[in-house]
Design a protein around this motif. Structure first.
Motif, PDB file in Angstrom:
ATOM      1  N   LEU A 167       0.841  -1.320  -0.103  1.00 31.99           N
ATOM      2  CA  LEU A 167       0.048  -0.038  -0.078  1.00 31.99           C
ATOM      3  C   LEU A 167       0.937   1.329   0.005  1.00 31.99           C
ATOM      4  CD1 LEU A 167      -2.895   1.140   0.228  1.00 31.99           C
ATOM      5  CD2 LEU A 167      -2.821   0.858   2.680  1.00 31.99           C
ATOM      6  N   SER A 168       1.853   1.422   0.669  1.00 33.14           N
ATOM      7  CA  SER A 168       2.915   2.452   0.746  1.00 33.14           C
ATOM      8  C   SER A 168       3.380   2.710  -0.697  1.00 33.14           C
ATOM      9  CB  SER A 168       3.853   2.252   1.903  1.00 33.14           C
ATOM     10  OG  SER A 168       3.374   1.992   3.134  1.00 33.14           O
ATOM     11  N   ILE A 169       4.058   1.504  -1.225  1.00 39.09           N
ATOM     12  CA  ILE A 169       4.402   1.844  -2.668  1.00 39.09           C
ATOM     13  C   ILE A 169       3.331   2.364  -3.566  1.00 39.09           C
ATOM     14  CG2 ILE A 169       5.138   0.316  -4.541  1.00 39.09           C
ATOM     15  CD1 ILE A 169       6.553  -1.718  -2.829  1.00 39.09           C
ATOM     16  N   LEU A 170       2.084   1.936  -3.503  1.00 34.89           N
ATOM     17  CA  LEU A 170       0.957   2.549  -4.163  1.00 34.89           C
ATOM     18  C   LEU A 170       0.906   4.051  -4.042  1.00 34.89           C
ATOM     19  CD1 LEU A 170      -1.583  -0.254  -4.186  1.00 34.89           C
ATOM     20  CD2 LEU A 170      -0.295   0.383  -6.172  1.00 34.89           C
ATOM     21  N   ARG A 171       1.120   4.535  -2.552  1.00 33.52           N
ATOM     22  CA  ARG A 171       0.802   5.903  -2.356  1.00 33.52           C
ATOM     23  C   ARG A 171       2.156   6.815  -2.554  1.00 33.52           C
ATOM     24  NH1 ARG A 171      -2.689   6.855   2.907  1.00 33.52           N
ATOM     25  NH2 ARG A 171      -4.633   6.076   2.207  1.00 33.52           N
ATOM     26  N   LEU A 179       7.906  10.096   2.786  1.00 33.40           N
ATOM     27  CA  LEU A 179       7.263   9.379   3.978  1.00 33.40           C
ATOM     28  C   LEU A 179       6.655   8.138   3.390  1.00 33.40           C
ATOM     29  CD1 LEU A 179       5.717   9.608   6.585  1.00 33.40           C
ATOM     30  CD2 LEU A 179       3.741  10.815   5.147  1.00 33.40           C
ATOM     31  N   HIS A 180       6.086   8.148   2.239  1.00 30.31           N
ATOM     32  CA  HIS A 180       5.554   6.768   1.913  1.00 30.31           C
ATOM     33  C   HIS A 180       6.917   5.657   1.711  1.00 30.31           C
ATOM     34  CE1 HIS A 180       1.631   7.954   2.057  1.00 30.31           C
ATOM     35  NE2 HIS A 180       1.732   9.083   1.111  1.00 30.31           N
ATOM     36  N   ALA A 181       7.862   6.202   1.044  1.00 34.25           N
ATOM     37  CA  ALA A 181       8.742   5.183   0.790  1.00 34.25           C
ATOM     38  C   ALA A 181       9.457   4.679   2.293  1.00 34.25           C
ATOM     39  CB  ALA A 181       9.882   6.016  -0.112  1.00 34.25           C
ATOM     40  N   SER A 182       9.697   5.804   2.920  1.00 32.86           N
ATOM     41  CA  SER A 182      10.298   5.454   4.427  1.00 32.86           C
ATOM     42  C   SER A 182       9.427   4.256   5.028  1.00 32.86           C
ATOM     43  CB  SER A 182      10.485   6.591   5.269  1.00 32.86           C
ATOM     44  OG  SER A 182      11.287   7.444   4.758  1.00 32.86           O
ATOM     45  N   VAL A 183       8.057   4.315   4.971  1.00 25.86           N
ATOM     46  CA  VAL A 183       7.175   3.507   5.667  1.00 25.86           C
ATOM     47  C   VAL A 183       7.441   2.120   5.106  1.00 25.86           C
ATOM     48  CG1 VAL A 183       4.717   2.684   6.051  1.00 25.86           C
ATOM     49  CG2 VAL A 183       5.527   5.097   6.430  1.00 25.86           C
ATOM     50  N   ALA A 184       7.340   2.144   3.452  1.00 27.28           N
ATOM     51  CA  ALA A 184       7.629   0.902   2.814  1.00 27.28           C
ATOM     52  C   ALA A 184       9.040   0.151   3.305  1.00 27.28           C
ATOM     53  CB  ALA A 184       7.483   0.973   1.324  1.00 27.28           C
ATOM     54  N   ILE A 185       9.954   0.976   3.393  1.00 28.57           N
ATOM     55  CA  ILE A 185      11.268   0.372   3.802  1.00 28.57           C
ATOM     56  C   ILE A 185      11.160  -0.272   5.075  1.00 28.57           C
ATOM     57  CG2 ILE A 185      13.551   0.955   4.064  1.00 28.57           C
ATOM     58  CD1 ILE A 185      13.461   2.816   1.795  1.00 28.57           C
ATOM     59  N   ALA A 186      10.592   0.467   6.002  1.00 28.00           N
ATOM     60  CA  ALA A 186      10.493   0.005   7.407  1.00 28.00           C
ATOM     61  C   ALA A 186       9.796  -1.190   7.747  1.00 28.00           C
ATOM     62  CB  ALA A 186      10.048   1.324   8.221  1.00 28.00           C
ATOM     63  N   ALA A 187       8.578  -1.310   6.901  1.00 25.47           N
ATOM     64  CA  ALA A 187       7.853  -2.474   7.070  1.00 25.47           C
ATOM     65  C   ALA A 187       8.492  -3.640   6.328  1.00 25.47           C
ATOM     66  CB  ALA A 187       6.257  -2.326   6.355  1.00 25.47           C
ATOM     67  N   LEU A 188       8.977  -3.601   5.190  1.00 25.82           N
ATOM     68  CA  LEU A 188       9.957  -4.495   4.761  1.00 25.82           C
ATOM     69  C   LEU A 188      11.004  -5.083   5.502  1.00 25.82           C
ATOM     70  CD1 LEU A 188       9.806  -6.182   2.021  1.00 25.82           C
ATOM     71  CD2 LEU A 188      11.347  -4.742   1.028  1.00 25.82           C
ATOM     72  N   LEU A 189      11.818  -4.254   5.922  1.00 26.34           N
ATOM     73  CA  LEU A 189      12.913  -4.463   6.752  1.00 26.34           C
ATOM     74  C   LEU A 189      12.374  -5.202   8.198  1.00 26.34           C
ATOM     75  CD1 LEU A 189      15.214  -1.455   6.693  1.00 26.34           C
ATOM     76  CD2 LEU A 189      15.489  -3.532   5.528  1.00 26.34           C
ATOM     77  N   THR A 190      11.539  -4.759   8.562  1.00 29.33           N
ATOM     78  CA  THR A 190      11.101  -5.296   9.809  1.00 29.33           C
ATOM     79  C   THR A 190      10.392  -6.767   9.576  1.00 29.33           C
ATOM     80  OG1 THR A 190      10.060  -3.346  10.700  1.00 29.33           O
ATOM     81  CG2 THR A 190       9.020  -5.116  11.604  1.00 29.33           C
ATOM     82  N   GLY A 191       9.762  -7.070   8.392  1.00 31.25           N
ATOM     83  CA  GLY A 191       9.215  -8.350   7.900  1.00 31.25           C
ATOM     84  C   GLY A 191      10.514  -9.097   7.704  1.00 31.25           C
ATOM     85  N   PHE A 213       1.104  -2.555 -10.304  1.00 35.64           N
ATOM     86  CA  PHE A 213      -0.091  -1.573 -10.129  1.00 35.64           C
ATOM     87  C   PHE A 213       0.257  -0.272 -10.329  1.00 35.64           C
ATOM     88  CE2 PHE A 213      -3.163  -4.197  -7.485  1.00 35.64           C
ATOM     89  CZ  PHE A 213      -3.907  -4.912  -8.565  1.00 35.64           C
ATOM     90  N   ARG A 214       1.411  -0.009  -9.793  1.00 35.26           N
ATOM     91  CA  ARG A 214       2.028   1.518  -9.859  1.00 35.26           C
ATOM     92  C   ARG A 214       2.475   1.881 -11.137  1.00 35.26           C
ATOM     93  NH1 ARG A 214       6.448   4.861  -8.898  1.00 35.26           N
ATOM     94  NH2 ARG A 214       5.538   6.595  -7.654  1.00 35.26           N
ATOM     95  N   ALA A 215       2.999   0.669 -12.066  1.00 34.91           N
ATOM     96  CA  ALA A 215       3.795   1.085 -13.166  1.00 34.91           C
ATOM     97  C   ALA A 215       2.727   0.924 -14.371  1.00 34.91           C
ATOM     98  CB  ALA A 215       4.671   0.188 -13.549  1.00 34.91           C
ATOM     99  N   GLY A 216       1.348   0.637 -13.971  1.00 34.13           N
ATOM    100  CA  GLY A 216       0.239   0.470 -15.120  1.00 34.13           C
ATOM    101  C   GLY A 216      -0.095   1.807 -15.426  1.00 34.13           C
ATOM    102  N   ARG A 217      -0.806   1.947 -16.704  1.00 37.24           N
ATOM    103  CA  ARG A 217      -1.226   3.244 -17.039  1.00 37.24           C
ATOM    104  C   ARG A 217      -2.566   2.980 -17.741  1.00 37.24           C
ATOM    105  NH1 ARG A 217       2.095   7.580 -15.563  1.00 37.24           N
ATOM    106  NH2 ARG A 217       4.249   7.126 -15.707  1.00 37.24           N
ATOM    107  N   ASN A 218      -3.440   4.138 -17.652  1.00 40.03           N
ATOM    108  CA  ASN A 218      -4.627   4.135 -18.200  1.00 40.03           C
ATOM    109  C   ASN A 218      -5.435   2.575 -18.261  1.00 40.03           C
ATOM    110  OD1 ASN A 218      -4.196   6.570 -19.032  1.00 40.03           O
ATOM    111  ND2 ASN A 218      -3.286   6.032 -20.816  1.00 40.03           N
ATOM    112  N   GLY A 219      -5.515   1.966 -16.885  1.00 43.73           N
ATOM    113  CA  GLY A 219      -6.084   0.735 -16.799  1.00 43.73           C
ATOM    114  C   GLY A 219      -5.474  -0.355 -17.518  1.00 43.73           C
ATOM    115  N   ARG A 220      -4.356  -0.440 -17.683  1.00 43.99           N
ATOM    116  CA  ARG A 220      -3.888  -1.473 -18.395  1.00 43.99           C
ATOM    117  C   ARG A 220      -2.407  -1.832 -18.167  1.00 43.99           C
ATOM    118  NH1 ARG A 220      -0.838  -0.142 -23.128  1.00 43.99           N
ATOM    119  NH2 ARG A 220      -0.889   1.991 -23.674  1.00 43.99           N
TER     120      ARG A 220
END
Length: 428
Positions: A167-171, A179-191, A213-220
């Motif tokens: 979800l952080s990667i999508l945001r 902010l979102h990149a830091s959350v994603a890294i912290a969650a991944l490292l903790t896991g 998802f993040r790399a997709g464009r225009n619904g495809r």
């Protein structure tokens, strides 16, 4: 907000130790779920509005509830134990709650729903960091049932961290990149700091889906999405050997003669689970009645099959760490067929959603929840527990209802085109 979101948010926040909090005979998840159903019923009765066409989660969820209810009528042994065994299957009813509310709620309500769950995921990350860095402090916290406050349940908790990572990667694209990149890294490292293979696989799947998802464009799905997804897989492959969970996962391919403690523990756990699964399946197949409708709720099929001897007898384990094996033992071929068809349908929806490209944030969150918890359930006791079953079926109800309503809209378009052309035909 979507009905049942408070139950899901609370259970995702604390996982196992939160689910053990209770008031009398009712646990917190049961109380919140009962309140959600009561609120939904009263809201419908008092609104006075006639709702439009509302699509439910489908017939398979209803069949699962019917099969589970039928087996619950034939209780063997202690009623309370039987109810505890049946509760995770009964939690499938939350799919009806979320499916209906998802179609009635406004866009603003969907945003609030995501915000509440995201807040719960952040709280979950917070106490996971504390528990990872200060286990001595956690040992001083009070007990809750058979567990302790902030005690980590690695398979489930790491899978939840994977959802937050995705979800952080999508945001990240919404702004507040750091902010979102830091959350994603912290969650991944903790896991990655936890020693659990199922949770690690869930994290990897969430990262891959979020990148696509993040790399997709225009619904495809675009070539860029495929490239970034492959890059994410390679990145995870590089990081794996550096983490305890990755070393445990890679130990499965190590030579049997290796004397490494990690290799011995990993391969020993795998052998024990395979033996337990084989014994449970053999025990179920030995009797035609058990094969057809299972042992039902109440009997400890793991002990009756001696499958717990390799996992650990006397430690309270009642499931063989595989959701499908549990379904087969409890409900036989009848229940297993329904569950497999339901899971196959959900995976098909996930695949179509990923192929189409980035959906709305709520749908993305539900895809991450379903995928992460399902992967962990194949190697752990996740969907047999309320803290895993409730979020899974809540998210499944949204995906199933969304898919059914979308297909209905697609069927209506040709009809509308025909109606538009019909006046011209009359004039001719």
């Amino acid at each position: 907000m979507i009905a049942g979101v408070a139950t899901v948010a609370v259970l995702l926040t604390g996982g196992r130790w939160v689910s053990h909090m209770h008031v009398g005979p009712l646990y917190i998840g049961d109380l919140l779920l009962c309140a959600a159903f009561l609120h939904a019923i009263l809201s419908r009765l008092l609104s006075g509005k006639r709702p439009g066409r509302i699509y439910g989660p489908g017939v398979l969820v209803g069949l699962l509830l019917v099969v589970a209810g039928f087996r619950l009528l034939d209780v063997q042994g202690d009623v309370r134990t039987a109810a505890r065994d049946a509760a995770p299957f009964a939690y499938a009813a939350i799919a009806y709650l979320s499916a209906g509310a998802y179609q009635r709620v406004s866009d603003r309500g969907r945003e609030r729903t995501v915000r509440m769950i995201h807040g719960g995921l952040l709280l979950h990350l917070g106490w996971m960091v504390v528990a990872t860095l200060a286990p001595e402090f956690v040992a001083t916290l009070p007990q809750v049932g058979n567990t302790r406050v902030f005690e980590i349940r690695t398979d489930f908790d790491v899978a939840v961290l994977g959802v937050l990572t995705g979800l952080s990667i999508l945001r990240i694209r919404r702004g507040r990149v750091w902010l979102h990149a830091s959350v994603a890294i912290a969650a991944l490292l903790t896991g990655l700091a936890q020693v659990n293979r199922a949770g690690l696989l869930s994290c990897a799947a969430c990262v891959l889906v979020a990148v696509v998802f993040r790399a997709g464009r225009n619904g495809r799905l675009t070539p860029r999405a495929v490239f970034l997804g492959a890059t994410a897989v390679l990145g995870v492959a590089v990081v794996l050997p550096l983490s305890p969970a990755g070393q445990r996962l890679l130990a499965l391919n190590a030579r049997p003669t290796s004397s490494s403690e990690i290799v011995e523990n990993a391969q020993g756990t795998t052998r024990a689970r395979l033996i337990a699964w084989d014994r449970v399946v053999t025990y179920t197949l030995d009797d035609p009645a058990r094969s057809a409708i299972g042992v039902g709720f109440g009997p400890d099929f793991l002990q009756l099959s001696n499958g717990d001897l390799v996992i650990g007898r006397g430690i309270g384990v009642r499931s063989p760490h595989n959701y499908l094996v549990t379904c087969f033992a409890r409900l036989g071929f009848v229940g297993l067929t329904v569950v497999v068809a339901l899971l196959a349908g959900l995976l098909a929806i996930v695949f179509r959603t990923v192929r189409r490209g980035p959906p709305d944030e709520l749908t993305s969150l539900c895809v991450l929840l379903v995928l992460s918890l399902l992967i962990a359930a194949m190697l752990g006791v996740i969907l047999e527990s309320p803290f895993g079953a409730a979020p899974f079926f809540w998210a499944a109800g949204i995906l199933l209802a969304g898919d059914r309503s979308q297909r209905a809209r697609l069927r209506q378009k040709p009809e509308q085109n025909t109606l538009v052309s019909s006046p011209q035909e009359v004039l001719v």
